[in-house]
Design an enzyme around this catalytic site. Structure first.
Site, PDB file in Angstrom:
ATOM      1  N   CYS A 221      36.638  83.693  41.987  1.00 46.09           N
ATOM      2  CA  CYS A 221      35.683  84.474  41.196  1.00 46.09           C
ATOM      3  C   CYS A 221      36.294  85.544  40.305  1.00 46.09           C
ATOM      4  O   CYS A 221      36.119  85.520  39.080  1.00 46.09           O
ATOM      5  CB  CYS A 221      34.659  85.103  42.134  1.00 46.09           C
ATOM      6  SG  CYS A 221      35.367  85.734  43.675  1.00 46.09           S
TER       7      CYS A 221
ATOM      8  N   ASP B 107      31.531  80.366  37.748  1.00 42.79           N
ATOM      9  CA  ASP B 107      32.836  81.030  37.793  1.00 42.79           C
ATOM     10  C   ASP B 107      33.923  80.190  38.442  1.00 42.79           C
ATOM     11  O   ASP B 107      35.106  80.381  38.185  1.00 42.79           O
ATOM     12  CB  ASP B 107      32.738  82.393  38.488  1.00 42.79           C
ATOM     13  CG  ASP B 107      32.280  82.308  39.937  1.00 42.79           C
ATOM     14  OD1 ASP B 107      31.804  81.242  40.372  1.00 42.79           O
ATOM     15  OD2 ASP B 107      32.381  83.337  40.643  1.00 42.79           O
ATOM     16  N   ASN B 108      33.552  79.269  39.308  1.00 42.29           N
ATOM     17  CA  ASN B 108      34.501  78.352  39.954  1.00 42.29           C
ATOM     18  C   ASN B 108      33.696  77.258  40.627  1.00 42.29           C
ATOM     19  O   ASN B 108      32.460  77.268  40.591  1.00 42.29           O
ATOM     20  CB  ASN B 108      35.409  79.073  40.961  1.00 42.29           C
ATOM     21  CG  ASN B 108      34.688  79.998  41.917  1.00 42.29           C
ATOM     22  OD1 ASN B 108      34.845  81.211  41.840  1.00 42.29           O
ATOM     23  ND2 ASN B 108      33.853  79.463  42.795  1.00 42.29           N
TER      24      ASN B 108
ATOM     25  N   ASP C  26      27.524  81.855  40.372  1.00 43.74           N
ATOM     26  CA  ASP C  26      28.534  82.195  41.374  1.00 43.74           C
ATOM     27  C   ASP C  26      28.694  81.037  42.351  1.00 43.74           C
ATOM     28  O   ASP C  26      27.749  80.719  43.098  1.00 43.74           O
ATOM     29  CB  ASP C  26      28.097  83.464  42.116  1.00 43.74           C
ATOM     30  CG  ASP C  26      29.251  84.183  42.793  1.00 43.74           C
ATOM     31  OD1 ASP C  26      30.301  83.556  42.993  1.00 43.74           O
ATOM     32  OD2 ASP C  26      29.095  85.369  43.108  1.00 43.74           O
ATOM     33  N   ASP C  27      29.851  80.390  42.330  1.00 42.87           N
ATOM     34  CA  ASP C  27      30.148  79.276  43.244  1.00 42.87           C
ATOM     35  C   ASP C  27      29.206  78.089  43.051  1.00 42.87           C
ATOM     36  O   ASP C  27      29.028  77.294  43.968  1.00 42.87           O
ATOM     37  CB  ASP C  27      30.071  79.725  44.710  1.00 42.87           C
ATOM     38  CG  ASP C  27      31.195  80.648  45.113  1.00 42.87           C
ATOM     39  OD1 ASP C  27      32.009  81.006  44.253  1.00 42.87           O
ATOM     40  OD2 ASP C  27      31.246  81.037  46.306  1.00 42.87           O
TER      41      ASP C  27
ATOM     42  N   HIS D  86      32.821  92.512  39.691  1.00 43.21           N
ATOM     43  CA  HIS D  86      33.980  91.933  40.382  1.00 43.21           C
ATOM     44  C   HIS D  86      35.316  92.113  39.671  1.00 43.21           C
ATOM     45  O   HIS D  86      36.263  91.359  39.897  1.00 43.21           O
ATOM     46  CB  HIS D  86      33.745  90.441  40.662  1.00 43.21           C
ATOM     47  CG  HIS D  86      34.047  90.092  42.087  1.00 43.21           C
ATOM     48  ND1 HIS D  86      34.457  88.847  42.495  1.00 43.21           N
ATOM     49  CD2 HIS D  86      33.997  90.837  43.213  1.00 43.21           C
ATOM     50  CE1 HIS D  86      34.644  88.829  43.793  1.00 43.21           C
ATOM     51  NE2 HIS D  86      34.369  90.039  44.257  1.00 43.21           N
TER      52      HIS D  86
END
Length: 517
Positions: A73, A283-284, A33-34, A136
């Site tokens: 996300c 995710d990004n 995540d991130d 999410h």
């Protein structure tokens, strides 16, 4: 019976038993995540604090040119599980032009029932599927993982934002399968001041337990391991706090790296590593707007999360499958998180749906033969295609980082990296004369190729043909991220009665969600 005959019978029985124990390959997707491209030692992070991931790369295949499907996300996760761009699967908004949208608590929508998710398709081959961590894709009952093909879930439907007070906004629930077991900041503690939380350790144990149970049952499994410790507010357990040279964010990375190492070791100890396809990515891009204490590194790339510059969408990526994927290889294939959908189906021997466009490619030829597949990468922000990459070239048709209004509030998507005419704070259209960069020579997207050059003309001609073909086949789905309502927040999730955790929801008053970025 003679000795030779006995040996022959025993050998035959052993071979038959071994063959009977073989099943379709297991699949593990590790989605961070991130986490940024530059957070891994193998990509040059100077502290070298990711030994497990660096070893995973040495034993597998490294992808320096791997992309998220969106710089945010929720849409990126929807694309992973559907193999389709957000504009096709509905995870975007039309409330404003070129805006990022996701699934906060007040979102009304979620992943469309028209979409077919990866675990639903894997059921055709009797896979057991579990998600550990952040979902999410919608927090209302009809959108949750066990309604969309997963057999097990331990995690949360939303980000771990908080803590909140129960009268205005509830804390996010943590589920075990179909019922909540508590809430973040309550039963599942996160100390925002110190950054201490043992949630990553809980997620690790959930993943290890699932792997061991399926190995014992000799059933093929799909584990979607999606921890969120590197999303602000970042956290780590007591054992890892203060260990990193990079501060609290680095502590979180170190704990995730340790956890990934434990998962790979468990596969080896169970003797199933040669029958398990593992893929690691994010995710990004790193959320550089959160500042250096709460975000990671995107290496040499421009800007970060929420933008369609390289820092927002180029991700760290490693494939691992001992005995199948050649060790120590680097692939320059342009890859996408959507490819994990198609590749996982191929590994499992399941055909993809033939009634819709699938954007993800089957990377099997890349993984097993180190081939290169010719394909573009499209960069979307909301409902707008902002850029396209073909080979080493990237053509921007629209640019902006974030609005002046948000920038003046101190929200900066490109801190210390402003490039005049590129990282604009107004939406700038370049359709007639795209901004074109050669990402091999200029990975930071700082020096556009001259519009007067033959190189520019050649790239425009090629990119125009690719974009035209893409747009001719594009049928946008109904947007799922347009409407919000405080009444749909996590007031009374399933299982709240048993825990005494049900809260009273306010009156329903829907509104069009405001997406400032």
């Amino acid at each position: 019976m003679c000795l030779q005959a006995v040996i022959c019978v025993l050998w035959t029985a052993c071979v038959c038993q071994t063959a009977g124990n073989q099943h379709d390959p297991n699949i593990i997707i590790m989605l961070m995540d991130d986490m940024g491209w530059g957070d891994l030692g193998v990509f040059g992070e100077p502290s070298r604090e990711t030994p497990s991931l660096d070893l995973m790369a040495a034993q597998g295949m490294l992808f320096p040119n791997f992309y998220a499907a969106n710089p945010l996300c929720s849409p990126s996760r929807a694309s992973l599980l559907t193999g389709r761009l957000p504009v096709r699967n509905g995870f975007y908004t039309t409330n404003a032009h070129a805006r990022n949208a996701y699934t906060p608590q007040e979102i009304v929508g979620g992943i469309s029932q028209d979409e077919i998710l990866l675990p639903e398709l894997l059921k055709k081959k009797d896979y057991v599927s579990k998600i550990v961590g952040k979902w999410h894709l919608g927090h209302r009952t009809q959108y949750l993982p066990l309604k969309r093909g997963f057999d097990e879930w331990f995690g949360a439907p939303n980000c771990h934002f908080g803590p909140y007070n129960d009268s205005l906004r509830p804390n996010i629930p943590v589920y075990n399968n179909s019922e909540m077991k508590g809430r973040y900041y309550e039963e599942f503690e996160i100390n925002v001041k110190t950054g201490e939380s043992n949630i990553t350790q809980i997620y690790l144990e959930e993943g290890l337990d699932f792997i061991s149970r399926q190995a014992t049952a000799q059933r093929p499994f799909f584990l979607y391991w999606a921890p969120d410790a590197t999303h602000a507010p970042v956290y780590a357990s007591k054992h890892f706090l203060g260990k990193s040279q990079r501060g609290r964010y680095g502590d979180a990375v170190m704990e995730l790296d340790y956890s990934i190492g434990q998962i790979l070791k468990r596969l080896v100890s169970l003797g199933i590593h040669n029958n398990t396809f593992v893929f690691f990515t994010s995710d990004n891009g790193a959320a550089v707007m959160s500042g250096p204490r709460q975000s990671g590194s995107n290496g040499p790339f421009l800007c970060g999360k929420e933008t369609t510059f390289e820092g927002g969408m180029r991700e760290p990526a490693i494939a691992w499958w001992p005995g199948r994927i050649p060790a120590g290889t680097v692939s320059h294939q342009l890859g996408s998180v959507m490819d994990l959908f198609s590749t996982s189906l191929s590994v499992a021997g399941v055909l993809p749906p033939d009634d819709r466009v699938i954007d993800g490619l089957d990377l099997s030829p890349v993984l097993f033969n180190n081939s290169l597949l010719d394909r573009p990468i499209f960069y979307y922000r909301g409902n707008q295609m902002m850029a396209v990459r073909i080979g080493q070239y990237k053509a921007h048709y629209w640019t902006w980082s974030n609005s002046w209004e948000e920038f003046n509030k101190g929200i900066n998507f490109c801190p210390g990296q402003e490039v005049p005419g590129v990282t604009t704070h107004t939406q700038e259209e370049h359709t007639m004369l795209p901004l074109i960069f050669h990402l091999g020579r200029d990975p930071g997207e700082r020096f556009p190729i001259s519009v007067l050059s033959e190189e520019f003309e050649d790239v425009v001609r090629r990119a125009t043909a690719v974009v035209k073909k893409h747009q001719e086949r594009l049928i946008p789905a109904v947007p799922q991220l347009n409407m919000c309502d405080a009444a749909v927040m996590n007031w009374s999730p399933a299982g709240c009665e048993r825990l005494g955790k049900c809260l009273k929801a306010p009156e329903s008053k829907p509104w069009k969600c405001d997406w400032p970025h």
